[in-house]
Design a protein around this motif. Structure first.
Motif, PDB file in Angstrom:
ATOM      1  N   THR A  75       0.828  -1.201   0.000  1.00  0.00           N
ATOM      2  CA  THR A  75       0.000   0.000   0.000  1.00  0.00           C
ATOM      3  C   THR A  75       0.863   1.252   0.000  1.00  0.00           C
ATOM      4  O   THR A  75       0.647   2.179  -0.798  1.00  0.00           O
ATOM      5  N   PHE A  80       1.548   4.123  -2.891  1.00  0.00           N
ATOM      6  CA  PHE A  80       1.289   5.520  -2.537  1.00  0.00           C
ATOM      7  C   PHE A  80       2.466   6.409  -2.930  1.00  0.00           C
ATOM      8  O   PHE A  80       2.295   7.447  -3.574  1.00  0.00           O
ATOM      9  N   ARG A 134      -7.697  11.633  -8.949  1.00  0.00           N
ATOM     10  CA  ARG A 134      -8.859  10.913  -8.430  1.00  0.00           C
ATOM     11  C   ARG A 134      -8.721   9.404  -8.694  1.00  0.00           C
ATOM     12  O   ARG A 134      -9.007   8.573  -7.817  1.00  0.00           O
ATOM     13  N   THR A 154      -6.075   7.859  -6.216  1.00  0.00           N
ATOM     14  CA  THR A 154      -6.531   7.696  -4.839  1.00  0.00           C
ATOM     15  C   THR A 154      -7.641   6.643  -4.749  1.00  0.00           C
ATOM     16  O   THR A 154      -7.711   5.896  -3.771  1.00  0.00           O
ATOM     17  N   TRP A 155      -8.494   6.566  -5.778  1.00  0.00           N
ATOM     18  CA  TRP A 155      -9.532   5.526  -5.807  1.00  0.00           C
ATOM     19  C   TRP A 155      -8.883   4.146  -5.829  1.00  0.00           C
ATOM     20  O   TRP A 155      -9.281   3.243  -5.087  1.00  0.00           O
ATOM     21  N   LEU A 161      -5.887   3.345  -4.823  1.00  0.00           N
ATOM     22  CA  LEU A 161      -5.164   3.114  -3.576  1.00  0.00           C
ATOM     23  C   LEU A 161      -6.112   2.658  -2.466  1.00  0.00           C
ATOM     24  O   LEU A 161      -5.782   1.771  -1.673  1.00  0.00           O
ATOM     25  N   ILE A 162      -7.305   3.261  -2.397  1.00  0.00           N
ATOM     26  CA  ILE A 162      -8.278   2.887  -1.373  1.00  0.00           C
ATOM     27  C   ILE A 162      -8.865   1.508  -1.651  1.00  0.00           C
ATOM     28  O   ILE A 162      -8.998   0.673  -0.750  1.00  0.00           O
ATOM     29  N   LEU A 168      -6.003   8.924   6.032  1.00  0.00           N
ATOM     30  CA  LEU A 168      -6.886   8.381   4.994  1.00  0.00           C
ATOM     31  C   LEU A 168      -7.940   9.384   4.533  1.00  0.00           C
ATOM     32  O   LEU A 168      -8.448   9.273   3.406  1.00  0.00           O
ATOM     33  N   LEU A 205      -7.181  10.927   1.196  1.00  0.00           N
ATOM     34  CA  LEU A 205      -7.390  10.016   0.066  1.00  0.00           C
ATOM     35  C   LEU A 205      -8.879   9.795  -0.185  1.00  0.00           C
ATOM     36  O   LEU A 205      -9.323   9.732  -1.339  1.00  0.00           O
ATOM     37  N   THR A 246     -10.427  12.920  -1.922  1.00  0.00           N
ATOM     38  CA  THR A 246      -9.984  13.154  -3.292  1.00  0.00           C
ATOM     39  C   THR A 246     -10.454  12.059  -4.249  1.00  0.00           C
ATOM     40  O   THR A 246     -10.508  12.286  -5.456  1.00  0.00           O
ATOM     41  N   MET A 247     -10.836  10.900  -3.713  1.00  0.00           N
ATOM     42  CA  MET A 247     -11.269   9.821  -4.608  1.00  0.00           C
ATOM     43  C   MET A 247     -12.736   9.943  -5.013  1.00  0.00           C
ATOM     44  O   MET A 247     -13.162   9.294  -5.957  1.00  0.00           O
ATOM     45  N   PHE A 264       3.820  13.887  -0.766  1.00  0.00           N
ATOM     46  CA  PHE A 264       2.529  14.316  -1.315  1.00  0.00           C
ATOM     47  C   PHE A 264       2.437  15.830  -1.498  1.00  0.00           C
ATOM     48  O   PHE A 264       1.503  16.320  -2.131  1.00  0.00           O
TER      49      PHE A 264
END
Length: 264
Positions: A3, A7, A40, A43-44, A46-47, A79, A82, A85-86, A105
């Motif tokens: 993860t 990132f 976007r 971050t989507w 990554l989550i 979190l 993230l 922004t997602m 970041f």
């Protein structure tokens, strides 16, 4: 490990791409929008790449981002950045000094035209007005800094001042589970559930929360905290705390941990 590797890798790639876009002399608005789409998507991914954390979004419809708004969200974990922004590509964040100066970041935050709240809400009106004119919503964490234990702190007036000056409605966004997934001061990711819940938008003409931004700050803060409490009561069943209970026994020996798991 995976993860955080993705990132850091994604942040480096986005910084390089953003710098390339910035030196291109043409199509500035289109490139800015494309950059936010990349952000976007990153971050989507990554989550949602993390299989041990369940995700749930409540109340988001195509109309949620049909017009710009000031999105207020509680803040208890890294979190939260993230997660906000997602949810959509037309988002700009008010960030603190830590995010703005982050060696990983920070470049992305600056290239995405996020705004450092250390400059003051009053100074940010002009900068944010340009983004709003292009259809971007503004995400603000009215608590100012992350909560230590997930308990909601006092709301500051900056978000509500901006909403009044920019003549934007307020969109409350409840975030639950982030403080358990990555508590403040830690870096490991716990198993659990992340929940985002959009409450009904509060229009600028809605007088039930008061007239001035000081009065609206107090009343909307109370409403937000009550709704967050209701959401927590709905989600925090005994099963929700199972992983936290087990984690308290991980270093007490394999027999005791096994015994706890069996009894649980």
């Amino acid at each position: 490990f995976l993860t955080y590797f993705f990132f850091v890798l994604g942040a480096v790639v986005l910084t390089v791409v953003g710098l390339i876009f910035r030196i291109v002399p043409l199509f500035k608005r289109s490139l800015k929008l494309l950059y936010h789409r990349f952000l976007r998507s990153f971050t989507w991914f990554l989550i949602y790449m993390e299989p041990t954390v369940r995700k749930k979004i409540i109340g988001m419809t195509p109309r949620t981002f049909s017009n710009p708004s000031v999105i207020i969200a509680n803040h208890s974990s890294f979190l939260d950045i993230l997660l906000t922004t997602m949810i959509h590509h037309k988002i700009v964040l008010l960030t603190n000094k830590w995010v703005w100066n982050s060696p990983v970041f920070g470049g992305v935050a600056r290239l995405a035209d996020y705004y450092p709240i250390t400059e003051g809400a009053e100074e940010g009106v002009g900068h944010l007005a340009e983004r709003v004119k292009d259809g971007y919503s503004v995400v603000v964490f009215p608590e100012g800094k992350r909560s230590e234990d997930g308990t909601l702190r006092r709301f500051h007036k900056g978000a509500f001042y901006l909403a009044g000056e920019l003549k934007l409605p307020i969109q409350p966004l409840l975030i639950h589970g982030a403080s358990d997934a990555i508590p403040k001061g830690t870096f490991y990711l716990n198993s659990g559930q992340l929940t985002l819940k959009f409450l009904p938008v509060i229009e600028t003409t809605d007088k039930q929360f008061g007239d001035g931004y000081a009065e609206r700050t107090k009343n909307i803060s109370k409403y937000f905290k009550e709704e967050h409490k209701f959401l927590a009561e709905e989600i925090e069943t005994p099963g929700y705390y199972a992983n936290r209970l087990i984690s308290n026994y991980l270093y007490k020996g394999p027999v005791l941990e096994w015994y706890l798991r069996v009894k649980l």
